[in-house]
Design an enzyme around this catalytic site. Structure first.
Site, mmCIF file in Angstrom:
data_model
loop_
_atom_site.group_PDB
_atom_site.id
_atom_site.type_symbol
_atom_site.label_atom_id
_atom_site.label_comp_id
_atom_site.label_asym_id
_atom_site.label_seq_id
_atom_site.Cartn_x
_atom_site.Cartn_y
_atom_site.Cartn_z
ATOM 1 N N GLU A 1 -2.815 -4.049 6.574
ATOM 2 C CA GLU A 1 -3.950 -4.964 6.664
ATOM 3 C C GLU A 1 -4.029 -6.032 5.582
ATOM 4 O OE1 GLU A 1 -5.616 -1.247 4.441
ATOM 5 O OE2 GLU A 1 -4.193 -1.639 6.036
ATOM 6 N N ASN A 2 -2.898 -6.497 5.043
ATOM 7 C CA ASN A 2 -2.951 -7.555 4.031
ATOM 8 C C ASN A 2 -3.958 -8.621 4.465
ATOM 9 O OD1 ASN A 2 -0.369 -6.389 2.925
ATOM 10 N ND2 ASN A 2 0.407 -7.244 4.842
ATOM 11 N N GLU B 1 -9.364 4.315 6.194
ATOM 12 C CA GLU B 1 -8.558 4.485 7.402
ATOM 13 C C GLU B 1 -9.353 5.064 8.565
ATOM 14 O OE1 GLU B 1 -5.937 3.050 7.720
ATOM 15 O OE2 GLU B 1 -5.350 2.658 5.664
ATOM 16 N N GLU C 1 0.842 -1.190 0.000
ATOM 17 C CA GLU C 1 0.000 0.000 0.000
ATOM 18 C C GLU C 1 0.883 1.248 0.000
ATOM 19 O OE1 GLU C 1 -4.074 1.529 2.149
ATOM 20 O OE2 GLU C 1 -2.469 0.803 3.436
ATOM 21 N N GLU D 1 -6.287 -2.999 12.295
ATOM 22 C CA GLU D 1 -6.008 -3.817 11.103
ATOM 23 C C GLU D 1 -7.052 -4.906 10.913
ATOM 24 O OE1 GLU D 1 -3.841 -2.558 9.219
ATOM 25 O OE2 GLU D 1 -3.135 -1.170 10.745
ATOM 26 N N GLY E 1 3.088 1.493 10.767
ATOM 27 C CA GLY E 1 2.879 0.796 12.029
ATOM 28 C C GLY E 1 2.405 -0.622 11.788
ATOM 29 N N ALA E 2 1.510 -0.765 10.795
ATOM 30 C CA ALA E 2 0.969 -2.080 10.456
ATOM 31 C C ALA E 2 0.299 -1.980 9.094
ATOM 32 C CB ALA E 2 -0.025 -2.550 11.520
ATOM 33 N N HIS F 1 -10.094 -3.629 9.157
ATOM 34 C CA HIS F 1 -9.864 -3.559 7.708
ATOM 35 C C HIS F 1 -10.197 -4.878 7.002
ATOM 36 C CE1 HIS F 1 -8.235 0.344 6.899
ATOM 37 N NE2 HIS F 1 -7.187 0.222 7.690
#
Length: 771
Positions: free
Chosen positions: A237-238, A292, A103, A270, A234-235, A273
């Site tokens: 969301e795959n 987001e 992303e 996450e 930070g992270a 998401h």
């Protein structure tokens, strides 16, 4: 017009080089253009037939003409060793893993593809690696075929999803699992999974909350939470394989509450998401804000449900709403921004996209009711599952669920920047007059807003939609913006009417937060601000008290002489709060101790004696004790903290000791700490923290600025392709610029993150007035 059905990806990895083929099933009305960055494309075939192709920058032009069928691209490429986007090397002590971060538009660095969120497809991935390597992707492993010292790992096919949600991780992983109806797995590099149990528990409870809230079960057959040792965000969301910075995922029983809460919110964000973003995806990046902001809002709702004593919504307003209101009163943009280029995508990952959007959703929820909001979201997700949608589709669903015109209100709020201040005064007829005007800390175009106002007038709650310049209320005692659900500030010409209306803690927090903004704006004088602060010296709740302490710490860092009262006020809080027991209260106390330790060396000397009992300390106090130890002990303190830094293997401890060393009052020790980042002892992802901390601390500021200038070029290469340098400058400019006239010139040389830099410039001008 191009339609993509599936990608069949076959790759073979040898160290940091890979080659293979991508078979894309698609249909197109004309020649095809694939996104491709740094791939050596060897051939392109259509149903077995060779096709001519050419490269035009990061685009592969393939002469397909009108075509429907299978397109096979053979290519080779290298794993990124310098940056931390696309497919890249993530080193750790003793080894490295290969990980991906796609992303917004970095899947094109991995494989030739149509890297567009609206071009959803199924992905079938096969990877050949050395036999001693593990491989993780979005779906479970279907089959492993051994070939001597090599192995082929085949994954199940994914559901339809966007390219930016694809994931591949290769390395030596240590895994732990949570008992659940499907595999819920946390993966780390060797030796670190012991700190994963807390996050797995939060993940399980969050999934259960979302499944109940959305009335839709989680859609994939497994879930991985993956700790990556070097990570730009930070992270991420795959779908089915969420990646995290190690410090955003790994905690122990001895970690402070602040870290546990931050990790919990990140995990819940996450996981939200997985429905809102993965199952239903925006058509294009101009609706990134909704992706987001929704996950931001929902993460706090989830935490409010699963950790009821953590005051999740108080934390939400103090972080998300507060930061968004500050940003939206400076160099800003509408929530919804037209996006055309990759650079524009990166520029809108900010407090407007996350915090303001989330706060507006909370305002709408308060306006239409929590259950109507939930029903509307659930229907939206069911209607657009495995496809793409626009923000207007959600507003329509919320309008249908509530019977209120959400479309019109949201259209107003997402297409216009800024927010209002409502001024409360007494009119000649004895009524309460409420007027609205735009609130901005810089010169801005005046406008009116459509404001869902909540109020209590003489003890009676009321609600109304204010879209004009003024309105009148019958009553004497008035309080606006109940529970701080509205995205607006309130100025009371008679503050007593507010205090007499029995304000709750989140409303008292809102008042002091508003009035600090009014101080910055010049609506109130420093003397009036100090009067309000002193009136709140007896505050017993962590939220408003913590806000007062935070504001005074900022003012002290701007000018410690002018704002020396910070030391006295915070000292009073520290004495009062020492014996409070709840997690949030202990954390608030510890933050105050950390601030006071930097301001008062004698106080720091007393606190630093706790360093000998570090392991038995209340976890919340560890950061404060390390800062106090550094302040009080000079060279001796630096040497001990350096030793502890080098012996620590977890980011939590390493960052604690780094911050402590930067809190030293000795400039040469600050320089020694910063130089660690040039030797490889500090992760690339952590250098921004060091520069920001060093710039905020008054006694570290000068040496940090000179160091940053000397090494800017090198640091910028680490974050190429991201707005990180602009973000760093945005945070340090308001402080270093107070004394260093060259700061603005240096800022102008930075090419990325320009919008963030503009914010830094504007804050500098505001801080100068208070210095």
């Amino acid at each position: 017009m191009v339609e993509v059905s599936s990608y069949e990806i076959n790759l073979s990895f040898k160290e940091l080089h890979y080659q293979g083929t991508v078979k894309i099933t698609l249909s197109t009305d004309e020649d095809l253009f694939l996104d491709s960055v740094k791939h050596n494309v060897k051939s392109v075939k259509a149903d077995g037939r060779e096709l001519p192709f050419s490269r035009e920058g990061d685009i592969i032009h393939i002469k397909t003409g009108k075509f429907s069928g299978n397109l096979e691209v053979q290519f080779e490429a290298d794993v990124n060793q310098d940056g931390i986007v696309g497919i890249y090397k993530a080193p750790y002590e003793g080894g490295y893993m290969i990980s991906t971060q796609f992303e917004a538009n970095y899947a094109r660095h991995f494989i030739p593809c149509i890297d567009d969120p609206s071009k959803k497809a199924k992905f079938l991935l096969t990877v050949e690696v050395d036999k001693n390597k593990d491989v993780i992707s979005n779906m479970p492993v279907k089959e492993v075929i051994e070939k001597g010292d090599r192995k082929i790992v085949k994954f199940h096919e994914t559901p339809k999803m966007s390219t930016y949600l694809l994931y591949l991780g290769i390395g030596n992983f240590e895994e732990i699992k949570e008992e659940f109806r499907f595999p819920l797995i946390l993966a780390t590099v060797p030796g670190k999974s012991v700190r994963g149990k807390f996050s797995l528990s939060i993940a399980k409870e969050s999934i259960e909350f979302y499944e109940n809230y959305f009335s839709i079960p989680y859609q994939l057959p497994k879930m991985h939470l993956i700790a990556v040792p070097e990570f730009s965000a930070g992270a991420m969301e795959n779908w089915g394989a969420i990646t995290f910075r190690e410090i955003a995922l790994l905690v122990s029983d001895k970690s402070p509450f602040s870290l546990k809460r931050r990790v919990s919110i990140t995990v819940a964000h996450e996981l939200a998401h997985q429905w809102f973003g993965d199952l239903v995806t925006m058509k294009w990046w101009d609706d990134l804000w909704l992706n987001e902001s929704f996950a931001t809002f929902m993460s706090h709702k989830a935490l409010e449900d699963i950790r009821k004593d953590w005051d999740a919504m108080g934390y939400f307003v103090s972080i998300e709403t507060a930061d968004a209101m500050e940003r939206d009163s400076l160099f800003t943009h509408p929530i919804h921004v037209p996006v055309k280029t990759p650079d524009e995508i990166e520029e809108i990952f900010d407090d407007i996209s996350y915090g303001k959007g989330a706060s507006i959703l909370r305002m709408i929820e308060a306006y239409i009711g929590k259950e109507n909001f939930r029903k509307g979201v659930s229907e939206y997700l069911k209607k657009f599952s495995f496809s793409n949608a626009e923000a207007s589709d959600l507003w329509t669903s919320l309008s249908q669920a509530s019977g209120k015109d959400v479309n019109s209100i949201m259209e107003e709020w997402i297409t216009h920047e800024g927010y209002p201040m409502l001024r409360v005064s007494r009119s000649e007829g004895g009524k309460v007059r409420v007027t609205q005007e735009r609130f901005s800390l810089v010169k801005a175009e005046e406008r009116l807003y459509m404001v869902p106002v909540t109020a209590i007038v003489d003890g009676k709650p009321t609600q109304f939609l204010m879209d004009g310049k003024e309105t009148y209320l019958e009553g004497k005692k008035v309080k606006l913006n109940l529970d701080r659900t509205g995205f607006y500030r309130v100025f009371y010409e008679d503050l007593e009417s507010f205090f007499q209306s029995d304000p709750n803690p989140i409303e008292r927090w809102g008042l002091i937060n508003d009035y600090f903004a009014f101080l910055l704006k010049g609506i109130i004088t420093p003397e009036e601000y100090v009067y309000l602060v002193k009136r709140m010296e007896s505050e017993e709740h962590h939220l408003p008290a913590g806000e007062v302490a935070s504001q005074l710490t900022l003012l002290y860092n701007i000018n410690s002489d002018r704002w020396s009262l910070a030391k006295d006020i915070i000292s009073g809080y520290v004495a009062k709060w020492e014996n409070k027991k709840s997690d949030v209260d202990r954390q608030t106390y510890a933050s105050m101790v950390a601030s006071l330790s930097y301001m008062d060396r004698d106080f720091a000397a007393k606190v630093s004696t706790m360093m000998d009992n570090m392991e038995s300390l209340v976890p919340e106090m560890k950061d404060a004790v390390v800062i106090a130890y550094s302040v009080a002990n000079g060279e001796k303190g630096f040497e001990k903290l350096m030793e502890m830094y080098k012996s620590s293997k977890f980011d939590e401890e390493k960052l604690r000791y780094l911050r402590g060393m930067l809190a030293s009052h000795e400039p040469h020790l600050i320089a020694n700490t910063l130089n660690m980042s040039l030797s490889g002892e500090v992760k690339k992802q952590d250098i921004p923290f060091m520069v920001i901390w060093g710039s905020i601390y008054p006694r570290a500021r000068d040496v940090t600025w000179e160091w940053f200038k000397a090494h800017m070029e090198r640091i910028s290469k680490y974050y190429e392709g991201t707005p990180r340098m602009g973000v760093i400058m945005s945070n340090i400019l308001p402080f270093v610029g107070l004394k260093h006239d060259d700061a603005l010139d240096i800022a102008s040389e930075i090419k990325s993150g320009k919008s963030f830099i503009e914010v830094g410039k504007q804050k500098l001008e505001l801080y100068k007035k208070l210095s």
